[in-house]
Design an enzyme around this catalytic site. Structure first.
Site, short mmCIF file in Angstrom:
data_model
loop_
_atom_site.label_atom_id
_atom_site.label_comp_id
_atom_site.label_asym_id
_atom_site.label_seq_id
_atom_site.Cartn_x
_atom_site.Cartn_y
_atom_site.Cartn_z
N ARG A 81 0.87 -1.19 0.00
CA ARG A 81 0.00 0.00 0.00
C ARG A 81 0.90 1.23 0.00
NH1 ARG A 81 -4.31 -0.36 4.57
NH2 ARG A 81 -5.25 -1.94 3.23
N ARG A 84 -2.63 6.16 9.73
CA ARG A 84 -2.59 5.75 8.31
C ARG A 84 -2.59 6.96 7.37
NH1 ARG A 84 -4.55 0.48 7.82
NH2 ARG A 84 -4.02 -0.72 9.65
N CYS A 138 -15.17 -3.07 -1.95
CA CYS A 138 -13.83 -3.35 -1.40
C CYS A 138 -13.14 -4.41 -2.26
CB CYS A 138 -13.95 -3.84 0.04
SG CYS A 138 -14.49 -5.55 0.15
N CYS A 195 -16.89 -8.63 3.72
CA CYS A 195 -17.01 -9.03 5.12
C CYS A 195 -17.36 -7.79 5.95
CB CYS A 195 -15.72 -9.69 5.61
SG CYS A 195 -14.45 -8.53 6.16
N CYS A 239 -14.43 -2.15 4.75
CA CYS A 239 -13.43 -1.35 4.03
C CYS A 239 -14.04 -0.42 2.98
CB CYS A 239 -12.40 -2.27 3.38
SG CYS A 239 -11.52 -3.29 4.59
FE1 SRM Z 1 -9.57 -2.34 5.23
C1 SRM Z 1 -8.40 -5.07 6.84
C2 SRM Z 1 -8.45 -3.49 2.31
C3 SRM Z 1 -10.14 0.68 3.87
C4 SRM Z 1 -11.56 -1.52 7.90
N1 SRM Z 1 -8.53 -3.97 4.69
C5 SRM Z 1 -8.11 -4.97 5.50
C6 SRM Z 1 -7.18 -5.94 4.76
C7 SRM Z 1 -5.78 -5.45 4.92
C8 SRM Z 1 -7.34 -7.42 5.12
C9 SRM Z 1 -6.42 -8.00 6.16
O1 SRM Z 1 -6.28 -7.45 7.27
O2 SRM Z 1 -5.86 -9.06 5.89
C10 SRM Z 1 -7.70 -5.70 3.31
C11 SRM Z 1 -6.72 -6.01 2.19
C12 SRM Z 1 -7.44 -6.47 0.97
C13 SRM Z 1 -6.59 -6.55 -0.24
O3 SRM Z 1 -6.42 -7.67 -0.78
O4 SRM Z 1 -6.10 -5.54 -0.72
C14 SRM Z 1 -8.24 -4.30 3.41
N2 SRM Z 1 -9.22 -1.52 3.45
C15 SRM Z 1 -8.85 -2.18 2.34
C16 SRM Z 1 -8.95 -1.31 1.11
C17 SRM Z 1 -7.87 -1.59 0.06
C18 SRM Z 1 -10.35 -1.48 0.52
C19 SRM Z 1 -10.57 -0.94 -0.87
O5 SRM Z 1 -11.11 -1.70 -1.68
O6 SRM Z 1 -10.24 0.22 -1.15
C20 SRM Z 1 -8.86 0.07 1.77
C21 SRM Z 1 -7.45 0.56 1.93
C22 SRM Z 1 -7.42 1.91 2.54
C23 SRM Z 1 -6.05 2.54 2.62
O7 SRM Z 1 -5.57 2.98 1.58
O8 SRM Z 1 -5.49 2.62 3.72
C24 SRM Z 1 -9.45 -0.23 3.14
N3 SRM Z 1 -10.58 -0.67 5.82
C25 SRM Z 1 -10.79 0.44 5.05
C26 SRM Z 1 -11.82 1.25 5.63
C27 SRM Z 1 -12.38 2.54 5.04
C28 SRM Z 1 -11.71 3.76 5.55
O9 SRM Z 1 -10.68 3.68 6.23
O10 SRM Z 1 -12.21 4.84 5.26
C29 SRM Z 1 -12.23 0.61 6.78
C30 SRM Z 1 -13.41 1.05 7.70
C31 SRM Z 1 -13.06 2.18 8.58
C32 SRM Z 1 -12.45 1.69 9.86
O11 SRM Z 1 -11.23 1.50 9.89
O12 SRM Z 1 -13.19 1.45 10.81
C33 SRM Z 1 -11.45 -0.60 6.89
N4 SRM Z 1 -9.89 -3.13 7.08
C34 SRM Z 1 -10.79 -2.67 8.00
C35 SRM Z 1 -10.81 -3.58 9.12
C36 SRM Z 1 -11.70 -3.46 10.39
C37 SRM Z 1 -11.04 -2.61 11.40
C38 SRM Z 1 -11.82 -2.56 12.69
O13 SRM Z 1 -11.66 -1.59 13.44
O14 SRM Z 1 -12.54 -3.48 13.01
C39 SRM Z 1 -9.89 -4.62 8.81
C40 SRM Z 1 -9.56 -5.83 9.68
C41 SRM Z 1 -8.64 -5.53 10.80
O15 SRM Z 1 -8.05 -4.46 10.91
O16 SRM Z 1 -8.48 -6.42 11.63
C42 SRM Z 1 -9.35 -4.31 7.52
FE1 SF4 Z 2 -13.43 -6.38 1.99
FE2 SF4 Z 2 -13.47 -7.47 4.43
FE3 SF4 Z 2 -11.34 -7.73 2.92
FE4 SF4 Z 2 -11.98 -5.35 3.90
S1 SF4 Z 2 -11.35 -7.09 5.08
S2 SF4 Z 2 -11.28 -5.82 1.81
S3 SF4 Z 2 -14.24 -5.47 3.87
S4 SF4 Z 2 -13.40 -8.53 2.45
#
Ligand code: SRM
Ligand code: SF4
Length: 573
Positions: free
Chosen positions: A74, A143, A428, A473, A477
């Site tokens: 990223r 971030r 996502c 899920c 995201c």
């Molecule tokens: Fe996310 C985890 C992708 C924005 C909440 N997110 C992940 C992971 C890294 C999966 C993992 O932990 O193994 C995903 C990688 C997928 C892949 O193959 O690329 C992933 N998140 C993404 C992205 C790429 C989605 C997208 O299609 O654009 C976004 C990357 C953002 C960035 O550039 O930094 C992304 N994730 C978000 C957002 C939206 C936001 O930030 O505005 C959220 C919800 C807001 C929040 O944080 O509450 C989000 N991602 C999560 C969570 C749940 C966190 C929580 O507090 O419960 C996880 C899981 C975790 O952290 O355990 C997660």
């Molecule tokens: Fe989508 Fe869940 Fe993976 Fe985030 S953690 S990219 S919401 S499937």
């Protein structure tokens, strides 16, 4: 009274010598494509996730092969602003080391997928050579700082983007580990020389997210972030920011102690205090966040448990002065403004719709090639939007015709003429790379939209923007819990359907139907869309209508998000 045990990640951080762990040794081990378990956690702080291609799992299992491991990288892009050179470099690396695509994320960052372990170091090095980095793109730190790409108020926007960059720089981890491991930087002798003045040895309890928005556009979805600044503009000048804290999306199916939460707007600070306030909010969370349970460690739970009033008073103590009362502001929507816009200085901006944020060439639509050709001649910059789209920004008057011709040549000139529903969509990444995915999202939402477009066309809603988001899920995201229609993966081809989020991202949605089979989505939604088309009030948004019409209850702050989930099967799953 016995103290609760710290979560395993706290031990990993403590032992890591400021994020070094054994990453360097793991990279040198050619007997496997993976890293050790601890290093897989640590590498997140360096901007990478170890993944495997889930489509290939069954076959590899059958042939007793190791999973098809690779790494996602990223790239941080504070405020989403990238130069043409950076675009070209990212594009080149997508072919040289990744899977030939660039993912524009919901936080205005680039992602490259499918990088094998032996290419990871050179990719990170080349990213840094292009004046970008990956440090703190993931991990228990601040971030990528978001900021809306607002071409209308360019003078204010310049100040706001500077604030986003200043916050980002100030909160970037100071450890030498990143330089040492990836950039062959000099090794420090003891960890003492290598302190983290803000984070300390164990960094934050969990990830931390910051945004800045310039009303009336909430296109960075401030209410879903740990900390946000809402720009207050008086007589055309930026005077300061309202401060919002405690938003977040992630939850776990069946676990009522986890829930999405809308941020509280708790006060106002003058513009020159924005970095100080950001730092002190981070410090309060560093000191009070829950380090025992990672499902309860985000700032939203600290605030929900202790109240926003407690947080404000603690923050004021850390600041040494009081935040002022909140100033009036209004958000109208959280979507992007597509197509051409001219700003007050005579520069042009074209916002391109990028389905699911995935920049790639497909038969008949060579978007990645087209953008590469534009980057070669573009004298402005590229701005990634938080809705996964791309603004070709600051095009000078003398270049506009050339850019327009390239947009047309590569079929991108009509991207903004798609249905309003599609233009208001987010998906996502999900399968095949995301380890946490329960159902498809990026690969499936386009088909769902095609079927829903038939209904929208039929009932005369083609030009009505209804925010619609799908995630694989409940981590959220794509921020599905603040969209007007949200699909959240439950299992293969099954989604929970949430309705009633605010059109400006200001209100959470509620569960309307659980476990909707993929093939039933149109049948479930069509009658509601028809009802909306015939019964809506003048200017009434879909999210408001479904509440008025009784499909779901409105969520108010402090409400139990799960209040209308009374399904035993759901709660026990
Ligand atoms: Fe996310 C985890 C992708 C924005 C909440 N997110 C992940 C992971 C890294 C999966 C993992 O932990 O193994 C995903 C990688 C997928 C892949 O193959 O690329 C992933 N998140 C993404 C992205 C790429 C989605 C997208 O299609 O654009 C976004 C990357 C953002 C960035 O550039 O930094 C992304 N994730 C978000 C957002 C939206 C936001 O930030 O505005 C959220 C919800 C807001 C929040 O944080 O509450 C989000 N991602 C999560 C969570 C749940 C966190 C929580 O507090 O419960 C996880 C899981 C975790 O952290 O355990 C997660
Ligand atoms: Fe989508 Fe869940 Fe993976 Fe985030 S953690 S990219 S919401 S499937």
């Amino acid at each position: 009274m016995s103290e609760k045990k710290l979560s395993a990640n706290e031990g990993i951080k403590t032992r890591s010598n400021y994020l070094r762990g054994t990453i360097a040794e793991g990279l040198a081990d050619l007997s496997t494509g993976s890293l050790s378990e601890d290093d897989q956690q640590l590498i997140k702080f360096h901007g990478s996730y170890q993944q495997d291609d889930r489509d290939l799992r069954p076959d590899r299992r059958k042939h007793r092969l190791e999973k098809a491991y690779s790494f996602m990288l990223r790239i941080r892009v504070p405020g989403g602003v990238s130069t043409s050179h950076q675009w070209l470099e990212t594009d080149r690396m997508a072919d040289a080391y990744a899977n030939g695509t660039i993912k524009l994320t919901t936080r205005q960052a680039f992602q490259l997928h499918g990088i094998i372990k032996t290419n990871l170091k050179r990719t990170i090095k080349e990213i840094n050579d292009a004046a970008m980095d990956t440090i703190a793109a993931c991990g228990d730190v601040n971030r990528n700082v978001m900021c809306n790409p607002n071409p209308f108020l360019s003078s204010v926007h310049e100040e706001v983007i500077k604030a986003a960059r200043d916050i980002s720089t100030h909160l970037t981890p100071q450890t030498g580990a990143y330089h040492e491991i990836w950039l062959d930087g000099e090794k420090v002798k003891t960890s003492e020389e290598d302190e983290e003045p803000i984070y300390g040895k164990t960094y934050l309890p969990r990830k931390f997210k910051i945004t800045i928005a310039v009303p009336p556009s909430n296109d960075v979805d401030i209410f879903a972030n740990d900390l946000s600044f809402i720009a207050i503009v008086e007589e055309g000048k930026l005077v300061g920011y309202n401060v919002a804290v405690g938003g977040g999306m992630g939850m776990t199916h069946g676990n009522e102690a986890t829930f999405p939460r809308i941020a509280d707007v708790i006060g106002y600070c003058p513009a020159d205090k924005v970095v100080d306030v950001a730092e002190k909010v981070v410090l309060v969370q560093r000191d009070f966040g829950d380090r025992t349970d990672r499902k309860h460690s985000r700032l939203k739970y600290t605030i929900q448990d202790r109240t926003p009033e407690w947080f404000l008073s603690e923050l004021n103590k850390y600041l040494g002065y009081d935040l002022e009362p909140v100033r009036p502001y209004e958000f109208k929507d959280n979507g992007d403004r597509y197509g051409w816009v001219e700003d007050e200085r005579g520069n042009f901006h074209y916002t391109l719709f990028v389905q699911g944020g995935r920049v790639l060439d497909t038969p008949g639509y060579p978007m990645r090639t087209g953008l590469r050709e534009i980057a070669k001649i573009h004298d402005g910059d590229f701005r990634l939007t938080a809705n996964q789209n791309l603004q070709i920004a600051n095009i000078s008057a003398k270049k506009r015709a050339e850019v327009e011709a390239l947009l047309e040549k590569y079929g991108m000139h009509q991207s903004h003429e798609r249905s309003a529903l599609r233009l208001a969509s987010i998906a996502c990444v999900s399968l095949p790379t995301c380890a946490l995915a329960l159902a498809e999202a990026e690969r499936y939402l386009p088909d769902v939209l095609t079927t829903l477009e038939e209904t929208m066309e039929e009932v005369g809603l083609r030009h009505d923007a209804i925010t619609i988001r799908m995630t694989g899920c409940p981590n959220g995201c794509g921020r599905p819990f603040i969209s007007e229609i949200g699909f959240v993966g439950r299992g293969p081809d099954r989604y929970n359907l949430y309705l009633g989020g605010g059109h400006a991202g200001q209100r959470l949605s509620k569960l309307y139907r659980q476990d909707v089979a993929a093939e039933d989505i149109q049948a479930v939604l069509a009658p509601i869309l028809k009802h909306y088309a015939t019964e809506r009030n003048e200017g009434e948004h879909f999210g408001d209508f479904v509440i008025r019409a009784g499909y779901v209850q409105a969520t108010v702050q402090g409400d139990d998000f799960h209040k209308n989930i009374k399904d035993e099967a759901y709660l026990s799953s």
